[in-house]
Structure formats: structure tokens, C-alpha cells
Design an enzyme around this catalytic site. Sequence first.
Site, PDB file in Angstrom:
ATOM      1  N   THR A  24      46.828  43.305  46.808  1.00  0.00           N
ATOM      2  CA  THR A  24      47.006  42.960  45.401  1.00  0.00           C
ATOM      3  C   THR A  24      45.622  42.741  44.804  1.00  0.00           C
ATOM      4  O   THR A  24      44.813  41.984  45.337  1.00  0.00           O
ATOM      5  CB  THR A  24      47.889  41.710  45.235  1.00  0.00           C
ATOM      6  OG1 THR A  24      49.203  42.025  45.717  1.00  0.00           O
ATOM      7  CG2 THR A  24      47.986  41.283  43.780  1.00  0.00           C
ATOM      8  N   GLU A  42      43.170  41.776  41.456  1.00  0.00           N
ATOM      9  CA  GLU A  42      43.134  41.065  40.183  1.00  0.00           C
ATOM     10  C   GLU A  42      41.954  41.590  39.378  1.00  0.00           C
ATOM     11  O   GLU A  42      40.815  41.562  39.847  1.00  0.00           O
ATOM     12  CB  GLU A  42      42.985  39.561  40.386  1.00  0.00           C
ATOM     13  CG  GLU A  42      43.147  38.786  39.094  1.00  0.00           C
ATOM     14  CD  GLU A  42      41.941  37.949  38.730  1.00  0.00           C
ATOM     15  OE1 GLU A  42      41.393  38.182  37.623  1.00  0.00           O
ATOM     16  OE2 GLU A  42      41.541  37.098  39.513  1.00  0.00           O
ATOM     17  N   TYR A  44      46.222  36.255  61.368  1.00  0.00           N
ATOM     18  CA  TYR A  44      47.088  36.070  60.203  1.00  0.00           C
ATOM     19  C   TYR A  44      48.547  36.311  60.594  1.00  0.00           C
ATOM     20  O   TYR A  44      49.435  35.563  60.197  1.00  0.00           O
ATOM     21  CB  TYR A  44      46.645  37.028  59.094  1.00  0.00           C
ATOM     22  CG  TYR A  44      47.276  36.731  57.759  1.00  0.00           C
ATOM     23  CD1 TYR A  44      46.739  35.762  56.921  1.00  0.00           C
ATOM     24  CD2 TYR A  44      48.402  37.420  57.328  1.00  0.00           C
ATOM     25  CE1 TYR A  44      47.310  35.481  55.689  1.00  0.00           C
ATOM     26  CE2 TYR A  44      48.982  37.145  56.099  1.00  0.00           C
ATOM     27  CZ  TYR A  44      48.431  36.175  55.285  1.00  0.00           C
ATOM     28  OH  TYR A  44      49.005  35.892  54.069  1.00  0.00           O
ATOM     29  N   GLN A  80      53.088  42.738  52.645  1.00  0.00           N
ATOM     30  CA  GLN A  80      53.419  42.867  51.221  1.00  0.00           C
ATOM     31  C   GLN A  80      53.331  44.310  50.762  1.00  0.00           C
ATOM     32  O   GLN A  80      52.475  45.068  51.182  1.00  0.00           O
ATOM     33  CB  GLN A  80      52.535  41.962  50.364  1.00  0.00           C
ATOM     34  CG  GLN A  80      51.092  42.381  50.264  1.00  0.00           C
ATOM     35  CD  GLN A  80      50.239  41.373  49.500  1.00  0.00           C
ATOM     36  OE1 GLN A  80      50.623  40.232  49.271  1.00  0.00           O
ATOM     37  NE2 GLN A  80      49.059  41.800  49.105  1.00  0.00           N
ATOM     38  N   THR A 100      30.794  50.362  38.554  1.00  0.00           N
ATOM     39  CA  THR A 100      31.248  51.068  37.350  1.00  0.00           C
ATOM     40  C   THR A 100      32.061  50.128  36.464  1.00  0.00           C
ATOM     41  O   THR A 100      31.879  50.103  35.245  1.00  0.00           O
ATOM     42  CB  THR A 100      32.094  52.297  37.732  1.00  0.00           C
ATOM     43  OG1 THR A 100      31.297  53.157  38.546  1.00  0.00           O
ATOM     44  CG2 THR A 100      32.575  53.057  36.508  1.00  0.00           C
ATOM     45  N   TYR A 101      32.954  49.367  37.067  1.00  0.00           N
ATOM     46  CA  TYR A 101      33.755  48.409  36.303  1.00  0.00           C
ATOM     47  C   TYR A 101      32.951  47.155  35.963  1.00  0.00           C
ATOM     48  O   TYR A 101      33.013  46.652  34.839  1.00  0.00           O
ATOM     49  CB  TYR A 101      35.027  48.034  37.069  1.00  0.00           C
ATOM     50  CG  TYR A 101      36.117  49.070  36.946  1.00  0.00           C
ATOM     51  CD1 TYR A 101      36.682  49.373  35.712  1.00  0.00           C
ATOM     52  CD2 TYR A 101      36.597  49.743  38.058  1.00  0.00           C
ATOM     53  CE1 TYR A 101      37.683  50.318  35.591  1.00  0.00           C
ATOM     54  CE2 TYR A 101      37.606  50.695  37.952  1.00  0.00           C
ATOM     55  CZ  TYR A 101      38.145  50.973  36.710  1.00  0.00           C
ATOM     56  OH  TYR A 101      39.136  51.909  36.591  1.00  0.00           O
ATOM     57  N   ALA A 102      32.196  46.625  36.918  1.00  0.00           N
ATOM     58  CA  ALA A 102      31.437  45.390  36.693  1.00  0.00           C
ATOM     59  C   ALA A 102      30.467  45.539  35.520  1.00  0.00           C
ATOM     60  O   ALA A 102      30.289  44.604  34.734  1.00  0.00           O
ATOM     61  CB  ALA A 102      30.683  45.001  37.960  1.00  0.00           C
TER      62      ALA A 102
END
Length: 187
Positions: A134, A136, A169, A179, A112-114
Site C-alpha cells: 500500500t 501513500e 513478520y 494484503q 520525478t515525483y519528489a
Amino acid sequence: MSIKSDRWIRRAAEAGMIEPFEAGQVRTANGGRIVSYGTSSYGYDVRCADEFKIFTNINSTIVDPKQFDEKSFVDFKGDVCIIPPNSFALARTVEYFRIPRSVLTICLGKSTYARCGIIVNVTPLEPEWEGHVTLEFSNTTPLPAKIYAGEGCAQMLFLESDEVCETSYRDRGGKYQGQRGVTLPRT
């Protein structure tokens, strides 16, 4: 490595892998259509929270990942974020993740965004990483672009290894472990 199904995702969520969690696909809210989120056949569509950091060039600085200047962003909180043309914004998921030791998670943008020229980028969620993701958002268009908080924005795919990793990790003290909120680059 094999991709994990909706059944596996639901079981892992019951054990705390995704919070909050939606067991099915949500496509409507308040009587209207939204960008879907929740469990799909072989993935989980995450929601964007209402906290954003919108990139700005008001200080005319050089972008340096080793010495990133927080003043390069304008903080915004709201239901809709407008990303300037050919710019980007950082956001975070509503969901908090706890990735199992045998799993690597890959994030892909939603079509939808792409199809509107808005690209979502996230690096893999490594074994035993936990936190808010996070996000971007890059606006590749010459026009302003909208991102909707509380709606789907990306899909997580869970890949399970046939062998547990030697060092996770968490074991190596990853810099983004635990985070919360939108997290800027760290070195």
C-alpha cells in the site's frame, strides 16, 4: 546488513520474490516516455496500480488511526489519479512481494515525483512479509497533482542481514500479511 544488487534481485525474483517482474529498466511505453520502473543497479522501481483511495474532507471527521473511517476516502479507478492540493491518496503496487526471511526492504520515493512536491511513503517490508504494497502519496503543493498508474512511483531497496531474524513478520501473524489491493489502517 548489505544492500543487494541487480543480479541478486533477478535471482530472488526467479524464486518468486516479485511478481510480475521486470528484469531491466522500462522508460517508454506506447511510443512515449514514462516514469521508469523495473530493476535498477541496487533496487527495484515499483509501479502504481490503477486503484486509488483519495482522501476527502466531506464528512469533516477527525483522522484517528485506531478508528479510521472508510468514508474519508473516495474510491477511484483509472490511468491518472488527481490528488487535491495539500491532501493525499492511497494506492497499491502492481507487484506482489514475498520478502525472504533474511531481508528487510526499504521503500523510497522517486525523484520525478519528489521534485514536483509529491512524496511517497511506505513503511519497511519486514522479513517474510508478503502482499501488495500500500502506497501513500502526499501532495505537498497548493495545486492538484497527478499520479500515473502503470508507471514507476517508488524504489525498493533490499538489505540482507548477516544473521536470520529469530521472529519474522509471518511468525508473529502481522496484521497486513497477505494484503491484496489498497489496505486501510488496522489496529
